[in-house]
Design a protein around this motif. Structure first.
Motif, PDB file in Angstrom:
ATOM      1  N   THR A 144      -0.415  -0.018   4.817  1.00  0.00           N
ATOM      2  CA  THR A 144       0.561  -0.683   4.168  1.00  0.00           C
ATOM      3  C   THR A 144       0.515  -0.527   2.522  1.00  0.00           C
ATOM      4  O   THR A 144      -0.642  -0.074   2.069  1.00  0.00           O
ATOM      5  N   THR A 145       1.261  -1.179   2.091  1.00  0.00           N
ATOM      6  CA  THR A 145       1.288  -1.252   0.538  1.00  0.00           C
ATOM      7  C   THR A 145       0.967  -2.802   0.272  1.00  0.00           C
ATOM      8  O   THR A 145       1.022  -3.202  -0.905  1.00  0.00           O
ATOM      9  N   ARG A 146       0.865  -3.614   1.075  1.00  0.00           N
ATOM     10  CA  ARG A 146       0.658  -5.278   0.739  1.00  0.00           C
ATOM     11  C   ARG A 146      -0.256  -5.851   1.830  1.00  0.00           C
ATOM     12  O   ARG A 146      -0.266  -5.672   3.047  1.00  0.00           O
ATOM     13  N   LEU A 147      -0.894  -6.782   1.189  1.00  0.00           N
ATOM     14  CA  LEU A 147      -1.848  -7.536   2.253  1.00  0.00           C
ATOM     15  C   LEU A 147      -1.840  -9.008   1.562  1.00  0.00           C
ATOM     16  O   LEU A 147      -1.499  -9.401   0.403  1.00  0.00           O
ATOM     17  N   VAL A 205      -5.356   2.688  -5.122  1.00  0.00           N
ATOM     18  CA  VAL A 205      -4.289   2.728  -4.091  1.00  0.00           C
ATOM     19  C   VAL A 205      -3.157   1.920  -4.420  1.00  0.00           C
ATOM     20  O   VAL A 205      -3.371   1.250  -5.226  1.00  0.00           O
ATOM     21  N   ASN A 206      -2.111   2.342  -3.945  1.00  0.00           N
ATOM     22  CA  ASN A 206      -0.954   1.396  -4.337  1.00  0.00           C
ATOM     23  C   ASN A 206      -0.928   0.091  -3.192  1.00  0.00           C
ATOM     24  O   ASN A 206      -0.096   0.169  -2.335  1.00  0.00           O
ATOM     25  N   VAL A 207      -1.701  -0.940  -3.599  1.00  0.00           N
ATOM     26  CA  VAL A 207      -1.673  -1.945  -2.659  1.00  0.00           C
ATOM     27  C   VAL A 207      -1.499  -3.150  -3.601  1.00  0.00           C
ATOM     28  O   VAL A 207      -2.051  -3.360  -4.582  1.00  0.00           O
TER      29      VAL A 207
END
Ligand code: NAG
Ligand code: NAG
Ligand code: NAG
Ligand code: NAG
Ligand code: NAG
Ligand code: NAG
Ligand code: NAG
Ligand code: NAG
Ligand code: NAG
Length: 376
Positions: free
Chosen positions: A112-115, A137-139
């Protein structure tokens, strides 16, 4: 988070039982720190030319560069978002580490890119943002404060940690700050509330929560940051005044706890969210953004008896069905969600029992369960 969300749905008796269990669990809780040593394997492996992280799962080609990690073909970046709690991040037994959070972020970024996280105790906010920085990373992380009713210290300590982390790392990788997780659900359970979060008890709890939400907004804006401030609660426990005080809301929706069979689980979750949350929010003056803050399916339980709840049964096979039915379809129709959750949490199995510790895509030791990640 110190406790896990449960029911959503309108199953009042079940809610009350669970809340009672949660309250008792928190009071008697003691994190068993011996569990942490067993899951840490030696790091570094010169014979293969790779370094591995403390869980022994992710390899890096350069031991000193966490961005040099090797991708796992079994992982697909298919999830809108993931719910995440770093291991050993519950007071008073902080035992987390940057190395462990880095290994988690290396895995999460492949999914994912979101957390979202649940609180700021044990330096979680800084660890997550530092790990995102080092892994490159793209997060984007939705930071959080796990505030509890009538404990000003718990709120203030976490608020200051979130603000410190934002001052250090900036807001490029911060999607918002979530104040509260299941605050109104817990308040109503502890104060004899019914099932209506807009009744007198729900409103009294909501007012306590709003004070902290408003403070967080003021603190951020006085420092010149433009960061959304939201809250998270069980799906049926959003007080309207609370919703009117936030930029966004995260709704925890668990079909398993609502006695829904796996065959209906994804559709039930979607319908519940649309009818109980999205439509309500559209009727409010500020129209807060709504995302599903948690949804998932458990694979195991501490006792065989607790593995089923009416027609809902914990198993890897059913987790696979839920993933297949929910993930790509939700992406397609624009339902925003934080899948619950990244990895099993052994401390929850010990503290709460039942299925609580077993909602992960990964086992607690960060090996993938016997599932196929959907490829959307
Ligand atoms: C080093 O890594 C390789 C490949 O993953 C593995 O086969 C080997 O057992 C590891 N050796 C040690 C000493 O950990
Ligand atoms: C990073 O992820 C966001 C979604 O969270 C996406 O919109 C953006 O395009 C991604 N950026 C890159 C460089 O891949
Ligand atoms: C919190 O984590 C950050 C990032 O690893 C680190 O720089 C800082 O020293 C930590 N603070 C504490 C109190 O552990
Ligand atoms: C945060 O909420 C708690 C009650 O739940 C309250 O005691 C405290 O004063 C609040 N703090 C701020 C700054 O809003
Ligand atoms: C309030 O929160 C702080 C920090 O989380 C904790 O140390 C303290 O024990 C809590 N107080 C009560 C009365 O629970
Ligand atoms: C399932 O739960 C039982 C009881 O908590 C535990 O002993 C067992 O290790 C768990 N199995 C897995 C695969 O997590
Ligand atoms: C859900 O299932 C449990 C366990 O079988 C049962 O005790 C409970 O009454 C059911 N609740 C509803 C609302 O069907
Ligand atoms: C959106 O996707 C979910 C998950 O697949 C599905 O249950 C739901 O019916 C879909 N809604 C619409 C309107 O297509
Ligand atoms: C990780 O944990 C699972 C569940 O307890 C277990 O089945 C598996 O063997 C463990 N894997 C490793 C490499 O320790």
């Amino acid at each position: 988070m110190r406790r896990r969300s449960k029911v959503i749905g309108s199953v009042v008796a079940l809610v009350v039982l669970i809340v009672a269990g949660v309250v008792i669990g928190v009071v008697v809780s003691k994190h068993n720190s011996s569990s942490s040593s067993s899951k840490k394997s030696a790091s570094g492996n010169s014979t293969s030319g790779y370094a591995v992280g403390p869980y022994g799962v992710v390899k890096q080609s350069d031991p000193n560069d966490p961005s040099s990690f090797l991708k796992d073909d079994a992982l697909k970046q298919s999830f809108y978002g993931l719910a995440y709690t770093p291991d050993n991040s519950q007071l008073p037994d902080c035992g987390n580490s940057l190395a462990a959070v880095i290994e988690d972020i290396q895995l999460i970024s492949q999914l994912t890119t979101r957390l979202r996280i649940y609180g700021a105790d044990c330096n979680q906010s800084a660890l997550v943002l530092e790990a995102i920085k080092q892994t490159k990373v793209n997060v984007t992380a939705w930071l959080a404060i796990y505030n509890v009713p009538n404990n000003a210290t718990a709120y203030e300590e976490q608020r200051d940690k979130v603000l410190d982390a934002i001052k250090t790392y900036g807001t490029d990788h911060v999607g918002g700050v979530t104040v509260g997780n299941e605050f109104v659900l817990d308040f109503m359970g502890a104060n004899g509330g019914g099932s209506d979060p807009n009744d007198a008890v729900g409103t009294a709890g909501g007012e306590l929560l709003i004070a902290n939400i408003t403070d967080m907004k003021n603190q951020l804006s006085s420092l010149g940051y433009s960061v959304p401030v939201g809250t998270s609660d069980a799906g049926a426990y959003f007080n309207d005044k609370v919703l009117e005080s936030v930029d966004y809301a995260l709704s925890n929706i668990h079909s398993w706890f609502a006695n829904v069979s796996i065959a209906q689980a994804a559709d039930w979750t979607y319908t519940f969210f649309e009818e109980e949350n999205v439509e309500v929010a559209q009727g409010l003056s500020n129209k807060p953004d709504f995302a599903i803050g948690e949804t998932g399916w458990p694979t195991n339980s501490t006792t065989a008896a607790a593995a089923s709840n009416g027609p809902s049964t914990a198993s890897e096979e059913n987790l696979q069905t839920f993933l297949n039915d929910f993930v790509c379809g939700s992406n397609k129709n624009g339902t925003e969600y934080f899948y619950f959750e990244f990895a099993d949490e052994d401390w929850q199995a010990k503290q709460f029992g039942g299925v609580e510790g077993y909602w992960g895509l990964f086992h607690d030791n960060r090996t993938l369960k016997g599932i196929t990640i959907p490829d959307c």
